[in-house]
Design an enzyme around this catalytic site. Structure first.
Site, PDB file in Angstrom:
ATOM      1  N   HIS A 140      28.538  46.021  37.300  1.00  0.00           N
ATOM      2  CA  HIS A 140      28.083  46.957  36.273  1.00  0.00           C
ATOM      3  C   HIS A 140      27.886  48.385  36.774  1.00  0.00           C
ATOM      4  O   HIS A 140      27.508  49.257  36.012  1.00  0.00           O
ATOM      5  CB  HIS A 140      26.786  46.445  35.632  1.00  0.00           C
ATOM      6  CG  HIS A 140      26.988  45.149  34.935  1.00  0.00           C
ATOM      7  ND1 HIS A 140      27.658  45.050  33.741  1.00  0.00           N
ATOM      8  CD2 HIS A 140      26.638  43.884  35.268  1.00  0.00           C
ATOM      9  CE1 HIS A 140      27.710  43.789  33.363  1.00  0.00           C
ATOM     10  NE2 HIS A 140      27.100  43.057  34.273  1.00  0.00           N
ATOM     11  N   THR A 171      53.579  35.426  36.771  1.00  0.00           N
ATOM     12  CA  THR A 171      52.572  35.828  37.756  1.00  0.00           C
ATOM     13  C   THR A 171      53.062  35.673  39.192  1.00  0.00           C
ATOM     14  O   THR A 171      52.443  36.202  40.105  1.00  0.00           O
ATOM     15  CB  THR A 171      51.288  35.002  37.595  1.00  0.00           C
ATOM     16  OG1 THR A 171      51.599  33.620  37.804  1.00  0.00           O
ATOM     17  CG2 THR A 171      50.679  35.190  36.215  1.00  0.00           C
ATOM     18  N   LYS A 172      54.169  34.927  39.387  1.00  0.00           N
ATOM     19  CA  LYS A 172      54.703  34.651  40.725  1.00  0.00           C
ATOM     20  C   LYS A 172      56.211  34.848  40.713  1.00  0.00           C
ATOM     21  O   LYS A 172      56.845  34.838  39.653  1.00  0.00           O
ATOM     22  CB  LYS A 172      54.382  33.216  41.143  1.00  0.00           C
ATOM     23  CG  LYS A 172      52.898  32.956  41.279  1.00  0.00           C
ATOM     24  CD  LYS A 172      52.631  31.539  41.698  1.00  0.00           C
ATOM     25  CE  LYS A 172      51.128  31.319  41.804  1.00  0.00           C
ATOM     26  NZ  LYS A 172      50.793  29.949  42.072  1.00  0.00           N
TER      27      LYS A 172
END
Length: 91
Positions: free
Chosen positions: A21, A68-69
């Site tokens: 945060h 993703t690969k």
């Protein structure tokens, strides 16, 4: 060949759990990696190709997939995340 609404995402960021945060430049560092698409590739509509991925020759990415690969040469991949569905070209 690239279908409509295909997204090549060449930048990303680390997931920072500690100090999430704080919203400082340290917790929001991005990095970039090339995407390589070899000859004869078909990418279906709405697919998302993430940073650092290489798509091998004569491969097909199914519509709506999230890659993703790396993708081997001569295969059909699909799904979220994309997985090999079948080989298109003999080894």
């Amino acid at each position: 060949m690239v279908g409509s609404r295909v997204s090549f995402e060449t930048s990303t960021h680390d997931l920072v759990i500690d100090a999430f945060h704080d919203r400082t430049s340290i917790t929001r560092q991005t990095f970039h990696k090339d995407i390589i698409v070899h000859d004869g590739v078909w990418i279906g509509a709405g697919a998302i190709i993430l940073c650092g991925v290489t798509i091998g020759e004569q491969s097909i990415v199914a519509a709506g997939s999230v890659v993703t690969k790396d993708v081997e040469a001569g295969v059909l991949v699909g799904g979220v995340p994309a997985k090999t569905i079948r080989r298109l070209v003999p080894n």
